[in-house]
Structure formats: structure tokens, C-alpha cells
Scaffold this active site. Structure first.
Site, mmCIF file in Angstrom:
data_model
loop_
_atom_site.group_PDB
_atom_site.id
_atom_site.type_symbol
_atom_site.label_atom_id
_atom_site.label_comp_id
_atom_site.label_asym_id
_atom_site.label_seq_id
_atom_site.Cartn_x
_atom_site.Cartn_y
_atom_site.Cartn_z
ATOM 1 N N HIS A 112 -6.885 -1.596 5.474
ATOM 2 C CA HIS A 112 -7.441 -2.951 5.463
ATOM 3 C C HIS A 112 -8.029 -3.172 6.857
ATOM 4 O O HIS A 112 -7.472 -2.662 7.849
ATOM 5 C CB HIS A 112 -6.370 -4.029 5.287
ATOM 6 C CG HIS A 112 -5.555 -3.934 4.034
ATOM 7 N ND1 HIS A 112 -4.466 -3.128 3.918
ATOM 8 C CD2 HIS A 112 -5.658 -4.594 2.851
ATOM 9 C CE1 HIS A 112 -3.934 -3.276 2.717
ATOM 10 N NE2 HIS A 112 -4.630 -4.159 2.044
ATOM 11 N N ASP A 164 -5.528 -3.885 9.516
ATOM 12 C CA ASP A 164 -4.516 -2.869 9.847
ATOM 13 C C ASP A 164 -4.955 -2.148 11.121
ATOM 14 O O ASP A 164 -4.129 -1.708 11.915
ATOM 15 C CB ASP A 164 -4.414 -1.768 8.769
ATOM 16 C CG ASP A 164 -4.071 -2.297 7.395
ATOM 17 O OD1 ASP A 164 -3.452 -3.369 7.307
ATOM 18 O OD2 ASP A 164 -4.432 -1.616 6.400
HETATM 19 C C1 XLS Z 1 -0.398 -4.671 -2.820
HETATM 20 C C2 XLS Z 1 -1.478 -3.700 -2.972
HETATM 21 C C3 XLS Z 1 -2.281 -3.477 -1.706
HETATM 22 C C4 XLS Z 1 -3.581 -2.814 -2.034
HETATM 23 C C5 XLS Z 1 -4.594 -2.910 -0.946
HETATM 24 O O1 XLS Z 1 0.486 -4.777 -3.649
HETATM 25 O O2 XLS Z 1 -0.940 -2.503 -3.448
HETATM 26 O O3 XLS Z 1 -1.537 -2.737 -0.776
HETATM 27 O O4 XLS Z 1 -3.399 -1.474 -2.371
HETATM 28 O O5 XLS Z 1 -4.921 -4.209 -0.649
#
Ligand code: XLS
Ligand code: NI
Ligand code: NI
Length: 437
Positions: free
Chosen positions: A102, A105
Site C-alpha cells: 500500500h 506502507d
Molecule cells: C485486508 C486485505 C488487504 C488487501 C490489500 O483484509 O486483505 O490486506 O489485501 O489492501
């Protein structure tokens, strides 16, 4: 000078199943061929930046347990660079070719979106250099439009256009950054797109906004020359009570309704499937049926818990069934296997990150080899074909082709008389599965 956070850990090698070394692959042998492709090509394993680099073990009941050394630096840009150093060292030692991220991150969010944009630009430049040095690639990027309190009522589906437009701007920044890093795909996971109560929600209007926005993203990506895929990642609940991207079937319906079916595929997460009361393999199969099996977020849930525990994959049976769908549908369209999983709050050794990912990769390798065995060395394929053989010729075949009217069907059906039981042989199928690894 670049950092070296995992000095005490060596590159992880394949040692085979006789090895008892916890820091070695027992089953994942990157160059081994399975149905004509190497494991490495089949899987395209990726590390999830948010869990493996950013997670600190905090939960709703307790503070941080995991003080990763790369996150202790106070200067924002330097901290982000340290984190990138750790990420690339980890990926190289694991032998993984990809990571997923993201926007925030990579570097801490600024006080304003403009400041975040500036920061993202700075860290992207650094990461790009590291990619050039190592050949490590981005499987997908995405925007975190759910952590910032501004998104408490949703992002693109927010009732307030001011927030929706802010989310759109953030997504554009994250998409541009992903393209800059050569991302092979871009993901939309619903975040807070959904609702807590229907009483205060105009669901139709909110979904229309999401449909319009996705169409604009398709136009924008085409203008920019993006060659990758867009993925939507289904999840039934959490953080909202009802997520709009509930499960594969719901997402496919949405994509079809808004004319997005040719430009989007699905990213299926194991724990999201089980939260939706489906199996992982069901969700994969639904996506594959629509020609939309794009990518996988690998993890596992907990049978006794009703939330997204994001544990590393160890469930062999679940993974074999998933790999059967995977092989039968010709693999993933553009995506790979991203370990969207985190070590437990009380797993605080740096080596725990390695052990977790090794176990995940080995589970997928075992699942893939078992599925190959089932498809090539057992009666499975013939049994399944046999079960539908009445549609291979005669009236069954005419029906399948749409050549029989209701009157025709009536004439044929009414004369059937007593039809003998045909066993579904579920236990036989299960014994093939149980003996496949
Ligand atoms: C949350 C999601 C998230 C997505 C990316 O539950 O798995 O981590 O994979 O935004
Ligand atoms: Ni995910
Ligand atoms: Ni998840």
C-alpha cells in the site's frame, strides 16, 4: 551504507523433505517443473509489505510487541529507506521475486495528502534503485484508503464527495507510484467501502459511485499505457459490517453490472473466502468460471474465529483443493501468490518471519505437486468426466447446446421411468486427495 538487518540469517535454500533445518525449503524447489512450468513461474511468490515490514504486533487489547529495528529511526524518510533495505534483504534471502504494497506502507503518511504525495515520490525513487540492483518486482500496488480517520464513512463510497474526491486523488497517486515501480497489477480491496447500518446508507448511490470511479480508472490506466491488470479483492465483512465486495460472485455481478468485466479480475484471499462461509477453492472456481482468476492472497483463517486472522498457510488439504482449481483453470491471469499473512503477536524473533514464509511456500509447493499427481496419475480426471458423460452424446449433448425446447425436454423427461441411483463417490474422491501427498 545500506543496512543489514538479517546478518545472522543466510539465503534460504531448497534442501528437500529429509532436511530438518527450519530455515530451508523442504518442498519449494523454484526450478522444479510441475506440469511444464517451474514452481517459481507458477507461484510468483510475493511478500506483503504491510504485514512483514510494518506490523508491530499491536492488537485491540495490547500495545506494540514487535519493535522491528528498521522502524525505530525517527526521521521519516530515513525510516522508510531502512524499511526498504530490510524488505529487499528479506526478499533476496527468501528467493522471492515480488512484493506487494500500500502507498503508506512504504513511507509514513504526511499531515496532508500533498505531503504524503511528496514523501511517496521520495521513497519510490529509492526503491526503484533497489529494484534495478536486485531484479525484484512489484506484483501489485494499492492505496490504503481505510486507516486514515477521514475514511471512517468510506472512501469512494463515502456519502460526502469531499472525502470521495480525496480518496480518488490518493488512489491516483498510489497508481502512478505503482506504475513507476513497474507494478504488474493494481489492487482494489474494499477497505471501508461498505456500510455499518442500512438506515443511514443509500446503497444504490454508493455502488453507482464506485462503478463510475472504476470506469474512470480504466480510462486513466489506458491513457497512461498501463499494461497490467486491475484486481478487486473480495471480503464479506471487516472493517465494515457489510463490505460491498462481499465474495467472488458478488464482485463479478458488480463488474458485469458496471461494464467492467473486461478490465478487471479477482484477487482471492483464503481467509476472506472462509469468512464468507465459502471454501477457498469455491472462491477460486467462481472467479475461474468467469475467466477472472487473477491472483491469490495466501493465508489461512482459524476455525474457531470469525475474523481475518491472516495466519500463514499450513493447511495442506485446503491448498491441494485450491491447486486443483489453479491447474485445471490454467493458473493465474497476471497475478501470483502474495503472502497476505502475519506472524503472531508473540512471535518476536526476526527468524520467525523467515520460518513463516518458508512454511507458506512449502505448503503451496506440496499442494501443487499433490494436485499434479491427482490430475496425472489417478483416476480423478476420468471419474469426473464419467460423472457427466450423459451430456456427451444424444439428447444430453443436444440439451447442453441449447437445442432442446421445454416441450422437447418434457417429452424426454416424462418417459424416463425409474432412474437408478448413481453414487456421487465423494469418499472415493476424498481418498484420492488424502493419498496424494
Ligand atoms: C485486508 C486485505 C488487504 C488487501 C490489500 O483484509 O486483505 O490486506 O489485501 O489492501
Ligand atoms: Ni488481502
Ligand atoms: Ni485480509
Amino acid at each position: 551504507m545500506e543496512n543489514n538487518y538479517f546478518k545472522h540469517l543466510q539465503k534460504i535454500n531448497f534442501e528437500g523433505k529429509e532436511s530438518d533445518h527450519p530455515l530451508a525449503y523442504k518442498f519449494y524447489n523454484p526450478d522444479q517443473l510441475v506440469m511444464g512450468k517451474t514452481m517459481r513461474e507458477h507461484f510468483k511468490f510475493a511478500m506483503a509489505y504491510w504485514h512483514s515490514m510494518n506490523d508491530n504486533g499491536a492488537d485491540p487489547f495490547g500495545r506494540i510487541t514487535n519493535l522491528y529495528p528498521w522502524n525505530q529511526e525517527k526521521d521519516v524518510l530515513q525510516q522508510a529507506k531502512n524499511r526498504a533495505d530490510a524488505a529487499f534483504e528479506f526478499l533476496q534471502k527468501m528467493g522471492f521475486d515480488y512484493f506487494c504494497f500500500h502507498d503508506i506502507d512504504l513511507i509514513a503518511e504526511g499531515a496532508t495528502l500533498a505531503e504524503t504525495e511528496k514523501r511517496v515520490g521520495q521513497i519510490i525513487a529509492y526503491i526503484k534503485e533497489k529494484q534495478q540492483e536486485t531484479g525484484i518486482k512489484v506484483l501489485w500496488g494499492t492505496a490504503n484508503c481505510f486507516s486514515n480517520p477521514v475514511y471512517m464513512n468510506g472512501a469512494i463510497t463515502n456519502p460526502d464527495f469531499r472525502v470521495a474526491s480525496r480518496a480518488a486523488a490518493q488512489i491516483k497517486i498510489a497508481f502512478d507510484a505503482s506504475m513507476e515501480l513497474g507494478a504488474e497489477n493494481y489492487v482494489f480491496w474494499g477497505g471501508r467501502e461498505g456500510y455499518l447500518s442500512l438506515l443511514n446508507t443509500d446503497m444504490k448511490r454508493e455502488l453507482d459511485h464506485l462503478g463510475v470511479f472504476f470506469n474512470k480508472m480504466v480510462d486513466y490506466a489506458k491513457q497512461q499505457g498501463f499494461k497490467g491488470n486491475f484486481f478487486v479483492e473480495p471480503k464479506p465483512a471487516e472493517p465494515t459490517k457489510h463490505q460491498y465486495d462481499f465474495d467472488s460472485a458478488t464482485v463479478i455481478g458488480f463488474l458485469n453490472q458496471y461494464g467492467l468485466q473486461d478490465d478487471f479480475k479477482l484477487n482471492i484471499e483464503v481467509n476472506h473466502a472462509t469468512l464468507a462461509q465459502h471454501t477457498f477453492e469455491h472462491e477460486l472456481q467462481v472467479a475461474a468460471n468467469a475467466g477472472m482468476l487473477g491472483s491469490i492472497d495466501a493465508n489461512r483463517g482459524d476455525n474457531q474465529n470469525g475474523w481475518d486472522t491472516d495466519q500463514f498457510s499450513i493447511n495442506i488439504y485446503e491448498t491441494i483443493e485450491a491447486m486443483l482449481v489453479f491447474l485445471k483453470s490454467g493458473g493465474l491471469q497476471g497475478g501470483g501468490i502474495n503472502f497476505d499473512a502475519k506472524v503472531r503477536r508473540n512471535s518476536t524473533d526476526l527468524e520467525d518471519l523467515f520460518i513463516a514464509h518458508i512454511q507458506g511456500a512449502d505448503t503451496f509447493a506440496r499442494g501443487l505437486m499433490a494436485a499434479e499427481h491427482i490430475l496425472t496419475n489417478t483416476a480423478y480426471t476420468d471419474m469426473l468426466k464419467q460423472r457427466y458423460q450423459s451430456y456427451d452424446s444424444g439428447n444430453g449433448s443436444a440439451f447442453e447446446k441449447g437445442e432442446l425446447s421445454i416441450q422437447d425436454l418434457y417429452k424426454i423427461g416424462v418417459k424416463q421411468g425409474e432412474i437408478p441411483h448413481t453414487s456421487g463417490k465423494q469418499e472415493l474422491y476424498e481418498s484420492i486427495l488424502a493419498n496424494s501427498f
